[in-house]
Each structure stands twice: as C-alpha cells, then as structure tokens.
Motif scaffolding. Sequence first.
Motif, PDB file in Angstrom:
ATOM      1  N   THR A 191     -33.968 -18.266   7.036  1.00 62.48           N
ATOM      2  CA  THR A 191     -34.324 -19.687   6.968  1.00 62.48           C
ATOM      3  C   THR A 191     -34.968 -20.113   8.283  1.00 62.48           C
ATOM      4  O   THR A 191     -34.434 -19.829   9.352  1.00 62.48           O
ATOM      5  CB  THR A 191     -33.081 -20.553   6.707  1.00 62.48           C
ATOM      6  OG1 THR A 191     -32.448 -20.123   5.499  1.00 62.48           O
ATOM      7  CG2 THR A 191     -33.452 -22.023   6.596  1.00 62.48           C
ATOM      8  N   VAL A 192     -36.118 -20.779   8.177  1.00 66.89           N
ATOM      9  CA  VAL A 192     -36.804 -21.337   9.344  1.00 66.89           C
ATOM     10  C   VAL A 192     -36.822 -22.851   9.164  1.00 66.89           C
ATOM     11  O   VAL A 192     -37.310 -23.360   8.155  1.00 66.89           O
ATOM     12  CB  VAL A 192     -38.234 -20.796   9.484  1.00 66.89           C
ATOM     13  CG1 VAL A 192     -38.839 -21.258  10.814  1.00 66.89           C
ATOM     14  CG2 VAL A 192     -38.260 -19.285   9.387  1.00 66.89           C
ATOM     15  N   TYR A 193     -36.301 -23.570  10.146  1.00 71.15           N
ATOM     16  CA  TYR A 193     -35.986 -24.985  10.005  1.00 71.15           C
ATOM     17  C   TYR A 193     -36.571 -25.752  11.184  1.00 71.15           C
ATOM     18  O   TYR A 193     -36.292 -25.445  12.345  1.00 71.15           O
ATOM     19  CB  TYR A 193     -34.470 -25.121   9.973  1.00 71.15           C
ATOM     20  CG  TYR A 193     -33.889 -26.475   9.667  1.00 71.15           C
ATOM     21  CD1 TYR A 193     -33.257 -26.712   8.451  1.00 71.15           C
ATOM     22  CD2 TYR A 193     -33.913 -27.502  10.605  1.00 71.15           C
ATOM     23  CE1 TYR A 193     -32.668 -27.941   8.179  1.00 71.15           C
ATOM     24  CE2 TYR A 193     -33.336 -28.738  10.334  1.00 71.15           C
ATOM     25  CZ  TYR A 193     -32.712 -28.951   9.120  1.00 71.15           C
ATOM     26  OH  TYR A 193     -32.139 -30.169   8.847  1.00 71.15           O
ATOM     27  N   VAL A 194     -37.405 -26.748  10.908  1.00 71.32           N
ATOM     28  CA  VAL A 194     -38.004 -27.590  11.944  1.00 71.32           C
ATOM     29  C   VAL A 194     -37.170 -28.847  12.137  1.00 71.32           C
ATOM     30  O   VAL A 194     -36.766 -29.497  11.162  1.00 71.32           O
ATOM     31  CB  VAL A 194     -39.445 -27.977  11.557  1.00 71.32           C
ATOM     32  CG1 VAL A 194     -39.930 -29.174  12.368  1.00 71.32           C
ATOM     33  CG2 VAL A 194     -40.388 -26.806  11.765  1.00 71.32           C
ATOM     34  N   THR A 195     -36.905 -29.200  13.402  1.00 69.18           N
ATOM     35  CA  THR A 195     -36.200 -30.440  13.699  1.00 69.18           C
ATOM     36  C   THR A 195     -36.568 -30.921  15.098  1.00 69.18           C
ATOM     37  O   THR A 195     -36.952 -30.119  15.961  1.00 69.18           O
ATOM     38  CB  THR A 195     -34.674 -30.259  13.607  1.00 69.18           C
ATOM     39  OG1 THR A 195     -34.024 -31.511  13.835  1.00 69.18           O
ATOM     40  CG2 THR A 195     -34.166 -29.247  14.620  1.00 69.18           C
ATOM     41  N   HIS A 196     -36.473 -32.234  15.311  1.00 72.97           N
ATOM     42  CA  HIS A 196     -36.602 -32.795  16.654  1.00 72.97           C
ATOM     43  C   HIS A 196     -35.231 -33.133  17.224  1.00 72.97           C
ATOM     44  O   HIS A 196     -35.118 -33.580  18.361  1.00 72.97           O
ATOM     45  CB  HIS A 196     -37.458 -34.071  16.630  1.00 72.97           C
ATOM     46  CG  HIS A 196     -36.793 -35.189  15.868  1.00 72.97           C
ATOM     47  ND1 HIS A 196     -36.903 -35.319  14.497  1.00 72.97           N
ATOM     48  CD2 HIS A 196     -35.981 -36.203  16.277  1.00 72.97           C
ATOM     49  CE1 HIS A 196     -36.192 -36.378  14.110  1.00 72.97           C
ATOM     50  NE2 HIS A 196     -35.635 -36.927  15.169  1.00 72.97           N
ATOM     51  N   ASP A 197     -34.174 -32.905  16.422  1.00 71.83           N
ATOM     52  CA  ASP A 197     -32.807 -33.299  16.773  1.00 71.83           C
ATOM     53  C   ASP A 197     -32.090 -32.115  17.425  1.00 71.83           C
ATOM     54  O   ASP A 197     -31.738 -31.140  16.748  1.00 71.83           O
ATOM     55  CB  ASP A 197     -32.079 -33.750  15.509  1.00 71.83           C
ATOM     56  CG  ASP A 197     -30.699 -34.337  15.787  1.00 71.83           C
ATOM     57  OD1 ASP A 197     -30.055 -33.907  16.752  1.00 71.83           O
ATOM     58  OD2 ASP A 197     -30.261 -35.210  15.013  1.00 71.83           O
ATOM     59  N   GLN A 198     -31.852 -32.204  18.734  1.00 74.45           N
ATOM     60  CA  GLN A 198     -31.232 -31.077  19.440  1.00 74.45           C
ATOM     61  C   GLN A 198     -29.803 -30.820  18.974  1.00 74.45           C
ATOM     62  O   GLN A 198     -29.350 -29.677  18.936  1.00 74.45           O
ATOM     63  CB  GLN A 198     -31.280 -31.310  20.951  1.00 74.45           C
ATOM     64  CG  GLN A 198     -30.812 -32.681  21.400  1.00 74.45           C
ATOM     65  CD  GLN A 198     -29.643 -32.616  22.360  1.00 74.45           C
ATOM     66  OE1 GLN A 198     -28.966 -31.612  22.468  1.00 74.45           O
ATOM     67  NE2 GLN A 198     -29.404 -33.717  23.047  1.00 74.45           N
ATOM     68  N   LEU A 199     -29.075 -31.870  18.569  1.00 74.35           N
ATOM     69  CA  LEU A 199     -27.711 -31.655  18.071  1.00 74.35           C
ATOM     70  C   LEU A 199     -27.731 -30.884  16.760  1.00 74.35           C
ATOM     71  O   LEU A 199     -26.891 -30.006  16.529  1.00 74.35           O
ATOM     72  CB  LEU A 199     -27.007 -33.005  17.898  1.00 74.35           C
ATOM     73  CG  LEU A 199     -26.742 -33.793  19.180  1.00 74.35           C
ATOM     74  CD1 LEU A 199     -26.095 -35.136  18.855  1.00 74.35           C
ATOM     75  CD2 LEU A 199     -25.876 -33.003  20.145  1.00 74.35           C
ATOM     76  N   GLU A 200     -28.670 -31.207  15.886  1.00 70.39           N
ATOM     77  CA  GLU A 200     -28.823 -30.488  14.621  1.00 70.39           C
ATOM     78  C   GLU A 200     -29.150 -29.024  14.886  1.00 70.39           C
ATOM     79  O   GLU A 200     -28.579 -28.120  14.250  1.00 70.39           O
ATOM     80  CB  GLU A 200     -29.953 -31.145  13.817  1.00 70.39           C
ATOM     81  CG  GLU A 200     -29.996 -30.787  12.350  1.00 70.39           C
ATOM     82  CD  GLU A 200     -30.965 -31.693  11.605  1.00 70.39           C
ATOM     83  OE1 GLU A 200     -30.501 -32.671  10.989  1.00 70.39           O
ATOM     84  OE2 GLU A 200     -32.178 -31.437  11.652  1.00 70.39           O
ATOM     85  N   ALA A 201     -30.048 -28.765  15.827  1.00 66.16           N
ATOM     86  CA  ALA A 201     -30.424 -27.391  16.148  1.00 66.16           C
ATOM     87  C   ALA A 201     -29.252 -26.601  16.703  1.00 66.16           C
ATOM     88  O   ALA A 201     -29.018 -25.452  16.319  1.00 66.16           O
ATOM     89  CB  ALA A 201     -31.582 -27.388  17.144  1.00 66.16           C
ATOM     90  N   MET A 202     -28.476 -27.226  17.599  1.00 64.58           N
ATOM     91  CA  MET A 202     -27.342 -26.527  18.202  1.00 64.58           C
ATOM     92  C   MET A 202     -26.241 -26.281  17.180  1.00 64.58           C
ATOM     93  O   MET A 202     -25.561 -25.260  17.203  1.00 64.58           O
ATOM     94  CB  MET A 202     -26.798 -27.345  19.375  1.00 64.58           C
ATOM     95  CG  MET A 202     -27.783 -27.573  20.507  1.00 64.58           C
ATOM     96  SD  MET A 202     -28.168 -26.094  21.454  1.00 64.58           S
ATOM     97  CE  MET A 202     -26.701 -25.947  22.456  1.00 64.58           C
ATOM     98  N   GLN A 203     -26.066 -27.226  16.249  1.00 65.15           N
ATOM     99  CA  GLN A 203     -25.020 -27.118  15.237  1.00 65.15           C
ATOM    100  C   GLN A 203     -25.316 -26.037  14.215  1.00 65.15           C
ATOM    101  O   GLN A 203     -24.420 -25.293  13.795  1.00 65.15           O
ATOM    102  CB  GLN A 203     -24.868 -28.463  14.516  1.00 65.15           C
ATOM    103  CG  GLN A 203     -23.917 -28.448  13.330  1.00 65.15           C
ATOM    104  CD  GLN A 203     -23.954 -29.752  12.531  1.00 65.15           C
ATOM    105  OE1 GLN A 203     -24.643 -30.705  12.897  1.00 65.15           O
ATOM    106  NE2 GLN A 203     -23.227 -29.808  11.444  1.00 65.15           N
ATOM    107  N   MET A 204     -26.584 -25.903  13.818  1.00 60.26           N
ATOM    108  CA  MET A 204     -26.926 -25.075  12.671  1.00 60.26           C
ATOM    109  C   MET A 204     -27.522 -23.713  13.010  1.00 60.26           C
ATOM    110  O   MET A 204     -27.384 -22.758  12.253  1.00 60.26           O
ATOM    111  CB  MET A 204     -27.904 -25.835  11.769  1.00 60.26           C
ATOM    112  CG  MET A 204     -27.361 -27.138  11.219  1.00 60.26           C
ATOM    113  SD  MET A 204     -28.635 -28.129  10.400  1.00 60.26           S
ATOM    114  CE  MET A 204     -28.988 -27.111   8.965  1.00 60.26           C
ATOM    115  N   GLY A 205     -28.224 -23.606  14.137  1.00 59.62           N
ATOM    116  CA  GLY A 205     -29.066 -22.449  14.368  1.00 59.62           C
ATOM    117  C   GLY A 205     -28.366 -21.220  14.913  1.00 59.62           C
ATOM    118  O   GLY A 205     -27.451 -21.322  15.735  1.00 59.62           O
ATOM    119  N   ASP A 206     -28.823 -20.045  14.462  1.00 56.63           N
ATOM    120  CA  ASP A 206     -28.452 -18.779  15.104  1.00 56.63           C
ATOM    121  C   ASP A 206     -29.314 -18.562  16.343  1.00 56.63           C
ATOM    122  O   ASP A 206     -28.838 -18.069  17.364  1.00 56.63           O
ATOM    123  CB  ASP A 206     -28.666 -17.604  14.142  1.00 56.63           C
ATOM    124  CG  ASP A 206     -27.759 -17.657  12.937  1.00 56.63           C
ATOM    125  OD1 ASP A 206     -26.558 -17.935  13.104  1.00 56.63           O
ATOM    126  OD2 ASP A 206     -28.248 -17.430  11.808  1.00 56.63           O
TER     127      ASP A 206
END
Length: 365
Positions: free
Chosen positions: A187-202
């Motif tokens: 899964t490749v996921y674009v976001t501007h939300d750093q909390l979302e990125a830290m919460q979800m990303g490997d």
Amino acid sequence: MAQIRIENLRKDFGAFTAVRSSSFTIEDGEFFMLLGPSGCGKTTTLRMMAGLELPTAGQVYIDGEEVGQKPASKRNIAFVFQMFALYPHMTVRGNISYPLKSQGMGKAQIRQKVGEVAEILGITAILDRPVGGLSGGDRQRVALGRAIVRDPKAFFMDEPLGALDAEFREHMAGELRALHDRMEATTVYVTHDQLEAMQMGDKIVVMNHGVVEQFGVPQDIYDWPATRFVAEFIGSPPMNFLDFEGMIGAGQDTVRLGDTTLQVPRSIDGANGRLSFGVRPEHVRLDDAAPYRGRVVATEYLGTTQIVTLDTAHGALKARVASNVPVRVGAAAGLAFDAQRVTLFENAHGHALRSEANRGVLGDG
C-alpha cells in the motif's frame, strides 16, 4: 502483491519541476507513506507510480517490470481517491462489482467475491443500499471495497481520509492499517498529516519542493531527522533550534553557545558558519543548576505533561515536562539537554551533521 521501485523519477510541467530525481524502494507488503506539505510533489509521485501521469524521466518498476510509460490500466493496481469517486446511481453492490463486470467475470463469481470483500469491510448489511445516503465512513469503505475486489498488485491511496472529520478519521486510520495487515497488501498512501504517517506507516518518504528529504522507518525519521525541514515538519511541537555562529570539527562532541559549552553527539562532519543546535521538547529538562539559561514566557497544560515556552539568547525554546513540575511565567530557568538526542544542522542547506551511529538517509538536495 509486489515490490515497487522508482529510480531517478522526475516530472516537469513546462518550466516547473514538480518532482526531481526521486529514488526509493517499497518492499512487498509494506504500508508506505508519502508525506509532505501541499505542493511538495507527493501526489504527483503517486500518480506517476500509478500511471495517471507519465514521468518526464526515470523508471517505475512494479514486481520487477518497468512500467513507467504504461497506462494505469496495464499496471494491475487500484487507486483510492480522497473524494471516493463512487457511482451515485448504483448501490453499494453495484459499485463494488463494477470492476469485475468490466473484466467480463461471471455473475456467480462476482457475487462470491463481492460478498467476501463486504465481510472484510463490515458492510454486508448495506450491500443493496444506494451510496447516496451513506455516511462518509461507509462511502470510504465502499471505495476500498471496489479497489480490493480486483486483487491488484498494489493499492495507491491519495489522502483517502481527508474528507472525514477528525475523530472518525483517526478511527478509519486504525481500520485501514488493520485491513492492510490482514491482506498483507503493498500500500502506498499520500498524506500531509505527520501524525497519520507516524501512526500507520512501516516506512515514510518525506518530500519538500519535489525532493526526497528523508526515507526510513518512522522512529528513525523522528529521532534522527536528516534535514532541518524534516525536524520542523515532524513532531508536535516541532524540534527546537538554537541558532549560532560557530565551527565544529570532525569528531568534536561539544559546541559553544555564547558563554556555555554544550555536549553534542560526536560528529564526523565538520562545519563552520551559521549552525543550529536542534533538540526536541521532550529532551529538554528544567534544571536550576544547568548553566544554559532561559526565561519562561508561557505554559500550556496538556494533562500529564505541559509545554513550557522559554526565551533564550539564541531564540525561543519549548520544553515538554511533567505537569506537576512547578513553573512560573517570568521566572528564570536553567535548561539541560539530553546530549545523545541533540542534532546539529548546518544552515546553508539545512543538512544534519551526522555520526555513523545516527546518520539519516538523505535524498537529493
């Protein structure tokens, strides 16, 4: 599912370069985040990976095959948009089954696959309802279902939770991550939300002005930012910067800020001129015995912790301390720093001065 690799990817729109010389690899089964502010090139990068934009230069490999000049229909990927892009005249079942009908799949097999996807997403009870009356969360699940039902090699998601309110967005972020883990999907996921990125990303790629600033796991990006931009963009509050004129030699482990000598991690990169002493708020202590001084200008109570803002000779600084630490606005305070958590930056290009133990991954620029 598939490994995705991009090499020296570039996209020009006339005289404007949206993405320049980007290279990174997404491993099979990873949840990979493209993170950055608006206009940084993250969505353009995603669209080139998906085949919705053709690159000006560079290569895109999906499962070992170079697909940079192939259209999206030839890449066996699924794309989930922020605004859902559902067919309003169809039911939930009709929306999810549409890609399979377009492929000529038989009715019995379509019904089976739609049922399986609906079970995974928890939307079996609404399969025969029109999508027009659904909540934002249910419509997002339908959009995901339409992507999942095709069994693609990879999923591409462009801020898929951006249209939801903050509370439900956090809930859906957890659901998306759990769904990814069950499916073991790339899964490749674009976001501007750093909390979302830290919460979800490997893994996370942080982009700015079309350039990859840093690429790595969330903890490394937070603890050891490779550039000043990353240090400012990641973290709430962001990293503190005490700017000073000075010189640091290769292997040096102290710097002078005014009349005070401060410990820093041993650096193999020497620099001189305008430098910054970077430290995150949670690595600052209020200590009356510490020689470096500041004056309290504000406090912000956050329950178990408080954010204390201080004025120093080298700029404003924030400290995150326990809420039971007594602090008075206007009072002088000594400031102690966790030396092993300090990052030095040279300000000409904003790059961190790194030791081998904590060297980050720098992209171009």
